[in-house]
Design an enzyme around this catalytic site. Structure first.
Site, PDB file in Angstrom:
ATOM      1  NE  ARG A  41     -40.559 -50.682  99.360  1.00  0.00           N
ATOM      2  CZ  ARG A  41     -40.226 -51.505 100.352  1.00  0.00           C
ATOM      3  NH1 ARG A  41     -40.005 -51.035 101.558  1.00  0.00           N
ATOM      4  NH2 ARG A  41     -40.146 -52.798 100.130  1.00  0.00           N
ATOM      5  CB  SER A 110     -39.924 -46.793 108.588  1.00  0.00           C
ATOM      6  OG  SER A 110     -40.720 -47.187 107.502  1.00  0.00           O
ATOM      7  CE  LYS A 139     -34.751 -49.612 104.535  1.00  0.00           C
ATOM      8  NZ  LYS A 139     -35.669 -48.805 105.352  1.00  0.00           N
TER       9      LYS A 139
END
Length: 210
Positions: A41, A110, A139
């Site tokens: 990521r 997700s 996050k």
């Protein structure tokens, strides 16, 4: 690697902006400790940097027989021949992504609600990432999910579900009866003094409740 052979038990999601040399070292150690799948990521890095990291990881993980999943970027996944792509609710729609990638490429989505989970399954997702189950620094705008909702999602879909969000060896036990196929971990491995030992500890707990 066939989709049916993918092991989602201990799913490592990389942390942003770590140099390639350090990143490959952490991942090699974590795989030796039991990490079964790796997602790269890079939300805030250049396309070139993302591509170089993805290429390096693909080569390393090929040698270790571990699948590489690319977060968000279909172009990067295709460019390096990654094993899969993982998308969120704000990325390209799943049906569009499925048209763009080879049939044998794993596609994960997700989700944070039952409706999103059911839609992902209908549209052909191979697995779902469900969360955030705990507060997470990676996050900070993530909405926390009640464990009852996590269990309902796992019971309502027939595709594998992986929990994500702030998971550590100290807090993952309450996830044990949710029907998960695995847990996705970031900081608990990426920031560990010993990624191999950290991975072994996490995997032991996962095996106990699976």
């Amino acid at each position: 690697m066939k989709k049916s052979q993918i092991d989602l038990s201990l799913y490592l999601v990389t942390e942003e902006s770590i140099a390639i040399e350090e990143l490959t070292k952490i991942i090699a150690e974590s795989v030796s400790g039991g990490v079964s799948i790796v997602q790269l990521r890079e939300k805030n890095n250049s396309s070139l940097s993302f591509y170089k990291k993805a290429s390096a990881l693909k080569q390393l993980l090929n040698e270790l027989s571990i699948p590489l999943i690319i977060n968000d970027r279909v172009d990067i996944a295709l460019a390096v021949g990654a094993d899969g792509i993982h998308i969120g609710q704000d990325d390209l729609p799943l049906p569009v992504v499925k048209k763009m990638v080879p049939e044998d490429m794993i596609v994960g989505v997700s989700v944070s609600t039952l409706e999103e989970a059911l839609e992902a399954e209908r549209n052909g997702a191979d697995y779902i990432g469900v969360g955030s189950v705990f507060p997470t620094k990676t996050k900070q705008d993530a909405t926390l999910m009640a464990l009852e909702d996590l269990g309902e999602i796992c019971r309502s879909v027939s595709i594998p579900a992986v929990a994500i969000g702030g998971i550590t060896a100290d807090n993952m036990s309450p996830l044990s009866n949710s029907g998960l196929s695995g847990t996705a971990v970031v900081s608990a491995i990426m920031n560990a003094d010993n990624p191999k030992t950290a991975s072994e500890s996490l995997l032991k707990i996962i095996k106990d409740f699976k």
